[in-house]
Scaffold this motif. Structure first.
Motif, PDB file in Angstrom:
ATOM      1  N   GLY A 135       1.074  -1.099   0.053  1.00 21.53           N
ATOM      2  CA  GLY A 135      -0.029   0.004   0.003  1.00 21.53           C
ATOM      3  C   GLY A 135       0.835   1.447  -0.026  1.00 21.53           C
ATOM      4  O   GLY A 135       0.170   2.313  -0.105  1.00 21.53           O
ATOM      5  N   VAL A 136       2.249   1.335   0.056  1.00 18.57           N
ATOM      6  CA  VAL A 136       2.882   2.401   0.072  1.00 18.57           C
ATOM      7  C   VAL A 136       3.548   2.276  -1.137  1.00 18.57           C
ATOM      8  O   VAL A 136       3.803   1.749  -2.072  1.00 18.57           O
ATOM      9  CB  VAL A 136       4.307   2.125   1.056  1.00 18.57           C
ATOM     10  N   GLU A 137       3.365   3.564  -1.934  1.00 17.13           N
ATOM     11  CA  GLU A 137       3.753   3.987  -3.145  1.00 17.13           C
ATOM     12  C   GLU A 137       5.404   3.849  -3.362  1.00 17.13           C
ATOM     13  O   GLU A 137       6.093   4.333  -2.547  1.00 17.13           O
ATOM     14  CB  GLU A 137       3.423   5.435  -3.649  1.00 17.13           C
ATOM     15  N   GLU A 138       5.906   3.324  -4.492  1.00 15.34           N
ATOM     16  CA  GLU A 138       7.176   2.921  -4.584  1.00 15.34           C
ATOM     17  C   GLU A 138       7.825   4.450  -4.656  1.00 15.34           C
ATOM     18  O   GLU A 138       7.297   5.417  -5.277  1.00 15.34           O
ATOM     19  CB  GLU A 138       7.347   2.532  -6.019  1.00 15.34           C
ATOM     20  N   GLY A 139       9.063   4.494  -4.053  1.00 15.76           N
ATOM     21  CA  GLY A 139       9.665   5.917  -3.720  1.00 15.76           C
ATOM     22  C   GLY A 139       9.112   6.678  -3.017  1.00 15.76           C
ATOM     23  O   GLY A 139       9.718   8.017  -3.062  1.00 15.76           O
ATOM     24  N   LYS A 140       8.037   6.688  -2.281  1.00 17.50           N
ATOM     25  CA  LYS A 140       7.618   7.508  -1.191  1.00 17.50           C
ATOM     26  C   LYS A 140       7.615   6.797   0.278  1.00 17.50           C
ATOM     27  O   LYS A 140       7.124   7.141   1.055  1.00 17.50           O
ATOM     28  CB  LYS A 140       6.182   7.662  -1.460  1.00 17.50           C
ATOM     29  N   VAL A 141       8.507   5.882   0.471  1.00 11.82           N
ATOM     30  CA  VAL A 141       8.830   5.350   1.655  1.00 11.82           C
ATOM     31  C   VAL A 141       9.646   6.332   2.627  1.00 11.82           C
ATOM     32  O   VAL A 141      10.594   6.582   2.233  1.00 11.82           O
ATOM     33  CB  VAL A 141       9.530   4.080   1.618  1.00 11.82           C
ATOM     34  N   LYS A 142       9.197   6.432   3.843  1.00 17.47           N
ATOM     35  CA  LYS A 142       9.866   7.433   4.840  1.00 17.47           C
ATOM     36  C   LYS A 142      10.675   6.662   5.489  1.00 17.47           C
ATOM     37  O   LYS A 142      10.604   5.591   5.925  1.00 17.47           O
ATOM     38  CB  LYS A 142       8.732   8.059   5.623  1.00 17.47           C
ATOM     39  N   LYS A 143      11.773   7.413   5.900  1.00 21.04           N
ATOM     40  CA  LYS A 143      12.913   6.647   6.591  1.00 21.04           C
ATOM     41  C   LYS A 143      12.488   6.907   8.287  1.00 21.04           C
ATOM     42  O   LYS A 143      11.773   7.404   8.374  1.00 21.04           O
ATOM     43  CB  LYS A 143      14.228   7.517   6.227  1.00 21.04           C
ATOM     44  N   GLN A 144      13.144   5.971   8.791  1.00 16.26           N
ATOM     45  CA  GLN A 144      12.941   5.904  10.078  1.00 16.26           C
ATOM     46  C   GLN A 144      13.639   6.872  10.908  1.00 16.26           C
ATOM     47  O   GLN A 144      14.891   7.360  10.667  1.00 16.26           O
ATOM     48  CB  GLN A 144      13.385   4.553  10.838  1.00 16.26           C
ATOM     49  N   LEU A 145      13.006   7.783  11.790  1.00 11.37           N
ATOM     50  CA  LEU A 145      13.706   9.018  12.522  1.00 11.37           C
ATOM     51  C   LEU A 145      14.432   8.454  13.585  1.00 11.37           C
ATOM     52  O   LEU A 145      14.006   7.474  14.315  1.00 11.37           O
ATOM     53  CB  LEU A 145      12.675   9.978  13.015  1.00 11.37           C
ATOM     54  N   THR A 146      15.576   9.182  13.918  1.00  6.85           N
ATOM     55  CA  THR A 146      16.404   8.820  15.025  1.00  6.85           C
ATOM     56  C   THR A 146      15.703   9.773  16.147  1.00  6.85           C
ATOM     57  O   THR A 146      14.658  10.626  15.987  1.00  6.85           O
ATOM     58  CB  THR A 146      17.695   9.332  14.860  1.00  6.85           C
ATOM     59  N   PRO A 147      15.863   9.202  17.370  1.00 11.94           N
ATOM     60  CA  PRO A 147      15.290  10.051  18.621  1.00 11.94           C
ATOM     61  C   PRO A 147      15.664  11.536  18.609  1.00 11.94           C
ATOM     62  O   PRO A 147      14.613  12.295  18.834  1.00 11.94           O
ATOM     63  CB  PRO A 147      15.722   9.317  19.633  1.00 11.94           C
ATOM     64  N   GLU A 148      16.681  11.999  18.228  1.00 18.87           N
ATOM     65  CA  GLU A 148      16.906  13.489  18.167  1.00 18.87           C
ATOM     66  C   GLU A 148      16.111  14.016  17.045  1.00 18.87           C
ATOM     67  O   GLU A 148      15.443  15.219  17.245  1.00 18.87           O
ATOM     68  CB  GLU A 148      18.456  13.689  17.502  1.00 18.87           C
ATOM     69  N   GLU A 149      16.042  13.308  15.849  1.00 22.47           N
ATOM     70  CA  GLU A 149      14.902  13.971  14.807  1.00 22.47           C
ATOM     71  C   GLU A 149      13.578  13.936  15.237  1.00 22.47           C
ATOM     72  O   GLU A 149      12.910  14.801  14.952  1.00 22.47           O
ATOM     73  CB  GLU A 149      15.271  13.060  13.383  1.00 22.47           C
ATOM     74  N   LEU A 150      13.168  12.999  15.906  1.00 23.74           N
ATOM     75  CA  LEU A 150      11.722  12.809  16.547  1.00 23.74           C
ATOM     76  C   LEU A 150      11.467  13.948  17.270  1.00 23.74           C
ATOM     77  O   LEU A 150      10.482  14.713  17.198  1.00 23.74           O
ATOM     78  CB  LEU A 150      11.557  11.616  16.931  1.00 23.74           C
ATOM     79  N   ASP A 151      12.438  14.181  18.204  1.00 22.52           N
ATOM     80  CA  ASP A 151      12.378  15.448  19.219  1.00 22.52           C
ATOM     81  C   ASP A 151      12.192  16.697  18.504  1.00 22.52           C
ATOM     82  O   ASP A 151      11.380  17.474  18.882  1.00 22.52           O
ATOM     83  CB  ASP A 151      13.521  15.305  20.163  1.00 22.52           C
ATOM     84  N   LYS A 152      13.103  16.835  17.505  1.00 21.33           N
ATOM     85  CA  LYS A 152      13.169  18.249  16.710  1.00 21.33           C
ATOM     86  C   LYS A 152      11.570  18.410  16.060  1.00 21.33           C
ATOM     87  O   LYS A 152      11.056  19.322  16.125  1.00 21.33           O
ATOM     88  CB  LYS A 152      14.157  18.043  15.775  1.00 21.33           C
ATOM     89  N   THR A 153      11.352  17.310  15.571  1.00 17.50           N
ATOM     90  CA  THR A 153      10.077  17.445  15.009  1.00 17.50           C
ATOM     91  C   THR A 153       8.713  17.579  15.664  1.00 17.50           C
ATOM     92  O   THR A 153       8.047  18.412  15.544  1.00 17.50           O
ATOM     93  CB  THR A 153       9.619  16.011  14.029  1.00 17.50           C
ATOM     94  N   ILE A 154       8.614  16.910  16.936  1.00 19.34           N
ATOM     95  CA  ILE A 154       7.557  17.134  17.849  1.00 19.34           C
ATOM     96  C   ILE A 154       7.819  18.668  18.265  1.00 19.34           C
ATOM     97  O   ILE A 154       6.988  19.464  18.495  1.00 19.34           O
ATOM     98  CB  ILE A 154       7.914  16.290  19.180  1.00 19.34           C
ATOM     99  N   ASP A 155       9.045  19.060  18.701  1.00 21.00           N
ATOM    100  CA  ASP A 155       8.955  20.594  18.885  1.00 21.00           C
ATOM    101  C   ASP A 155       8.499  21.582  17.995  1.00 21.00           C
ATOM    102  O   ASP A 155       8.050  22.523  18.306  1.00 21.00           O
ATOM    103  CB  ASP A 155      10.694  20.840  19.317  1.00 21.00           C
ATOM    104  N   GLN A 156       8.886  21.303  16.763  1.00 21.99           N
ATOM    105  CA  GLN A 156       8.281  22.162  15.628  1.00 21.99           C
ATOM    106  C   GLN A 156       6.982  22.279  15.541  1.00 21.99           C
ATOM    107  O   GLN A 156       6.186  22.990  15.263  1.00 21.99           O
ATOM    108  CB  GLN A 156       8.935  21.718  14.244  1.00 21.99           C
ATOM    109  N   LEU A 157       6.177  21.033  16.072  1.00 20.53           N
ATOM    110  CA  LEU A 157       4.633  20.893  16.097  1.00 20.53           C
ATOM    111  C   LEU A 157       3.897  21.379  17.149  1.00 20.53           C
ATOM    112  O   LEU A 157       2.771  21.762  17.036  1.00 20.53           O
ATOM    113  CB  LEU A 157       4.478  19.257  15.874  1.00 20.53           C
ATOM    114  N   VAL A 158       4.691  21.397  18.250  1.00 20.51           N
ATOM    115  CA  VAL A 158       4.108  22.057  19.466  1.00 20.51           C
ATOM    116  C   VAL A 158       3.991  23.621  19.309  1.00 20.51           C
ATOM    117  O   VAL A 158       4.872  24.215  19.219  1.00 20.51           O
ATOM    118  CB  VAL A 158       4.992  21.490  20.960  1.00 20.51           C
ATOM    119  N   VAL A 159       2.753  24.027  19.669  1.00 24.52           N
ATOM    120  CA  VAL A 159       2.327  25.190  19.779  1.00 24.52           C
ATOM    121  C   VAL A 159       2.527  25.865  21.348  1.00 24.52           C
ATOM    122  O   VAL A 159       1.736  25.239  22.049  1.00 24.52           O
ATOM    123  CB  VAL A 159       1.084  25.371  18.986  1.00 24.52           C
ATOM    124  N   GLU A 160       3.161  26.943  21.722  1.00 27.26           N
ATOM    125  CA  GLU A 160       3.338  27.360  22.859  1.00 27.26           C
ATOM    126  C   GLU A 160       2.525  28.432  23.124  1.00 27.26           C
ATOM    127  O   GLU A 160       2.016  29.139  22.195  1.00 27.26           O
ATOM    128  CB  GLU A 160       4.873  27.632  23.257  1.00 27.26           C
TER     129      GLU A 160
END
Length: 160
Positions: A135-160
């Motif tokens: 069900g995942v289109e070819e070439g559109k597979v997302k890579k696994q995030l590292t814990p640091e990348e995940l924290d950075k993404t969460i920080d960007q999404l959190v509205v203060e």
């Protein structure tokens, strides 16, 4: 308060789950399910909703007494009906359903209002034979995030 609301307040929400003998033809099953619903309505219940009975395997054989012995079933049609009724009418409804010869077993339970709220599936069950990435289109597979990348993404999404 209106008379209709007072009546609704006195009524509980119930479910009757029932098994219909698998010896009954599939064409006859909807008619027997209708008899269950009619037994509820004719004895003081108010129909809410139902599910058409489906043939299912049973955890253990169910026996049904008959003249000269007992029939045993490894499968049965299972259906259910939701209804509202006053507590005083439940025993009459139980007696009416119990008199239906094609019904192997049934159970009437009082249920909370939340039981009628549709639930979203909490997890997707992968069909047999489907690979994990199906069900995942070819070439559109997302890579696994590292814990640091995940924290950075969460920080960007959190509205203060």
């Amino acid at each position: 308060m209106s008379e209709h609301n007072e009546t609704a307040d006195k009524q509980g929400l119930y479910e009757v789950g029932f098994h219909i003998a698998s010896s009954i033809s599939a064409e006859e099953v909807p008619g027997i399910a209708t008899k269950v619903t009619d037994s509820v309505v004719k004895n003081g219940g108010t129909f809410v909703s139902s599910e058409e009975p489906k043939l299912r395997g049973l955890a253990y054989p169910l026996g049904k007494a008959k003249k000269g012995g007992k029939d045993f079933f490894d499968t049965a049609y299972f259906g259910h009906v939701y209804f509202r009724a006053e507590k005083e009418t439940i025993q009459t409804i139980i007696s009416a359903i119990g008199s239906l010869g094609e019904v192997l077993r049934f159970l009437v339970v009082e249920i909370p209002e939340e039981a009628l709220t549709p639930r979203r599936s909490e997890r997707r069950v992968r069909p047999e034979g489907e690979s994990e990435g199906a069900g995942v289109e070819e070439g559109k597979v997302k890579k696994q995030l590292t814990p640091e990348e995940l924290d950075k993404t969460i920080d960007q999404l959190v509205v203060e």
